[in-house]
Design an enzyme around this catalytic site. Structure first.
Site, PDB file in Angstrom:
ATOM      1  N   HIS A   1      -7.929  -4.209  -0.945  1.00 29.32           N
ATOM      2  CA  HIS A   1      -7.432  -5.572  -1.107  1.00 29.32           C
ATOM      3  C   HIS A   1      -8.271  -6.335  -2.127  1.00 29.32           C
ATOM      4  O   HIS A   1      -8.128  -7.551  -2.246  1.00 29.32           O
ATOM      5  CB  HIS A   1      -7.462  -6.329   0.223  1.00 29.32           C
ATOM      6  CG  HIS A   1      -6.805  -5.590   1.338  1.00 29.32           C
ATOM      7  ND1 HIS A   1      -7.515  -5.021   2.378  1.00 29.32           N
ATOM      8  CD2 HIS A   1      -5.497  -5.312   1.571  1.00 29.32           C
ATOM      9  CE1 HIS A   1      -6.662  -4.423   3.206  1.00 29.32           C
ATOM     10  NE2 HIS A   1      -5.443  -4.595   2.734  1.00 29.32           N
TER      11      HIS A   1
ATOM     12  N   HIS B   1       0.805  -1.219   0.000  1.00 26.76           N
ATOM     13  CA  HIS B   1       0.000   0.000   0.000  1.00 26.76           C
ATOM     14  C   HIS B   1       0.841   1.272   0.000  1.00 26.76           C
ATOM     15  O   HIS B   1       0.316   2.348   0.295  1.00 26.76           O
ATOM     16  CB  HIS B   1      -0.906   0.025   1.226  1.00 26.76           C
ATOM     17  CG  HIS B   1      -1.851  -1.120   1.321  1.00 26.76           C
ATOM     18  ND1 HIS B   1      -2.774  -1.408   0.344  1.00 26.76           N
ATOM     19  CD2 HIS B   1      -2.017  -2.058   2.292  1.00 26.76           C
ATOM     20  CE1 HIS B   1      -3.483  -2.468   0.708  1.00 26.76           C
ATOM     21  NE2 HIS B   1      -3.028  -2.890   1.881  1.00 26.76           N
TER      22      HIS B   1
END
Length: 333
Positions: free
Chosen positions: A218, A56
């Site tokens: 995700h 991320h």
């Protein structure tokens, strides 16, 4: 899968090696590269720790520095760090004023941060927690506690970091971080999947002419999949969901974060912000602080999110404060 890789098993460790070599302002604790901490002297202030899965960037690791976070524990790609890793970061950065945990609303993270807090308590370290839940699409009004934490946690980092830098108490830093959390809303849209290196193929499928509003970072399901529309129409649909939850009045101010998910050009992000700005102006709302770029990605996923923080006098002061981290620099004002 086309990626710049060696052995996928070593993807996270080699990424971390690169970060430490590139940014001497950060180091790691307990001999574990997954336990990133500031290399600078922090003084007797409240410590702030975050953590979560890799994949991320710049989220988590990139925000450790002056005016923001003091440490971050990271796991594998999209995997929580362990309780022991979080505890090691906590122990290293504590200066006696207590520690605030800020992280996203995901089961693995909640379990491991809770366990780390218990370990810290045994050492006499006071820990409080603020759990980000800004993703409007992931649950309905009245059940906000079920919402995911996504890019809007950036504003919680910013407010808490500035409050700690002012020398405020753990209770006050926590209060202000929680205020930023409660006044932040995010909606995302995904255009493509991403590839976890150790898996080697797309984590989900989406048509070349499709988009999914509300998809998680995700690949968690969104609220609607439909044909890709013009940029203005996409922003209109996203902002409609934010406006439904933030009651603005004429003259109010906000901070805006238009975030790329890893595979969206900056040019397109600015096209999105253009429309966000138009919609805010039409309501008499001022975008006092604006950030456009990549702040919380999902590997190479194409897509974007829009986060809006409804400012008040306290939050305006904290958001405006300077910050200097490897991946984020703000001169102040």
């Amino acid at each position: 899968m086309k990626k710049f890789l060696n052995d996928p098993v070593h993807f996270v460790d080699e990424m971390l090696q690169g970060i430490y070599k590139a940014h001497p302002a950060v180091t790691y604790a307990a001999g574990d590269m997954h336990c990133l901490v500031s290399a600078r002297t922090r003084g007797a202030k409240v410590g702030i720790v975050t953590g979560g899965g890799s994949g991320h960037l710049p989220l988590f690791l990139g925000y450790v520095g002056d005016g923001m976070l003091d440490g971050a524990a990271v796991g594998g790609v999209f995997q929580s760090p362990s309780a022991e890793q979080i505890y090691q970061v906590t122990s290293h950065i504590d200066q006696g004023a207590g520690v605030l945990y800020i992280y996203g609303n995901y089961t693995g993270d909640i379990i491991n941060f809770d366990m780390a807090a218990e370990l810290a308590d045994l050492d006499g370290i006071a820990v409080q927690q603020v759990v980000g839940n800004d993703d409007v699409a992931s649950s309905v009004v009245g059940e906000e506690h079920k919402r995911r934490g996504v890019a809007g946690v950036f504003f919680v980092f910013k407010a808490a970091g500035a409050a700690a830098a002012e020398g405020l108490s753990l209770d006050e830093v926590t209060r202000l971080a929680d205020k930023a959390r409660s006044r932040t809303r995010t909606v995302g849209v995904a255009l493509s999947s991403c590839v976890v290196p150790e898996i080697g193929h797309a984590t989900f499928s989406i048509g070349e002419d499709e988009m999914e509003i509300g998809m998680g970072i995700h690949g968690e399901p969104g609220i609607i999949r439909k044909k890709l529309a013009y940029a203005d129409a996409v922003v209109d649909e996203m902002m409609e969901r934010i406006f439904a939850e933030q009651a603005y009045k004429l003259g109010d101010s906000v901070a805006v974060l238009v975030n790329g998910l890893g595979g969206t050009p900056m040019e397109e992000l600015y096209i999105l912000f253009r429309r966000v700005s138009q919609l805010l102006e039409a309501r008499g709302v001022t975008a006092k602080h604006v950030w456009v770029g990549e702040f919380a990605t999902a590997m190479e996923m194409a897509g974007a999110s829009i986060s809006i923080l409804h400012l008040d006098e306290e939050l305006e002061r904290l958001v405006a404060a300077p910050a200097n981290t490897p991946f984020f620099k703000h001169l102040g004002g």
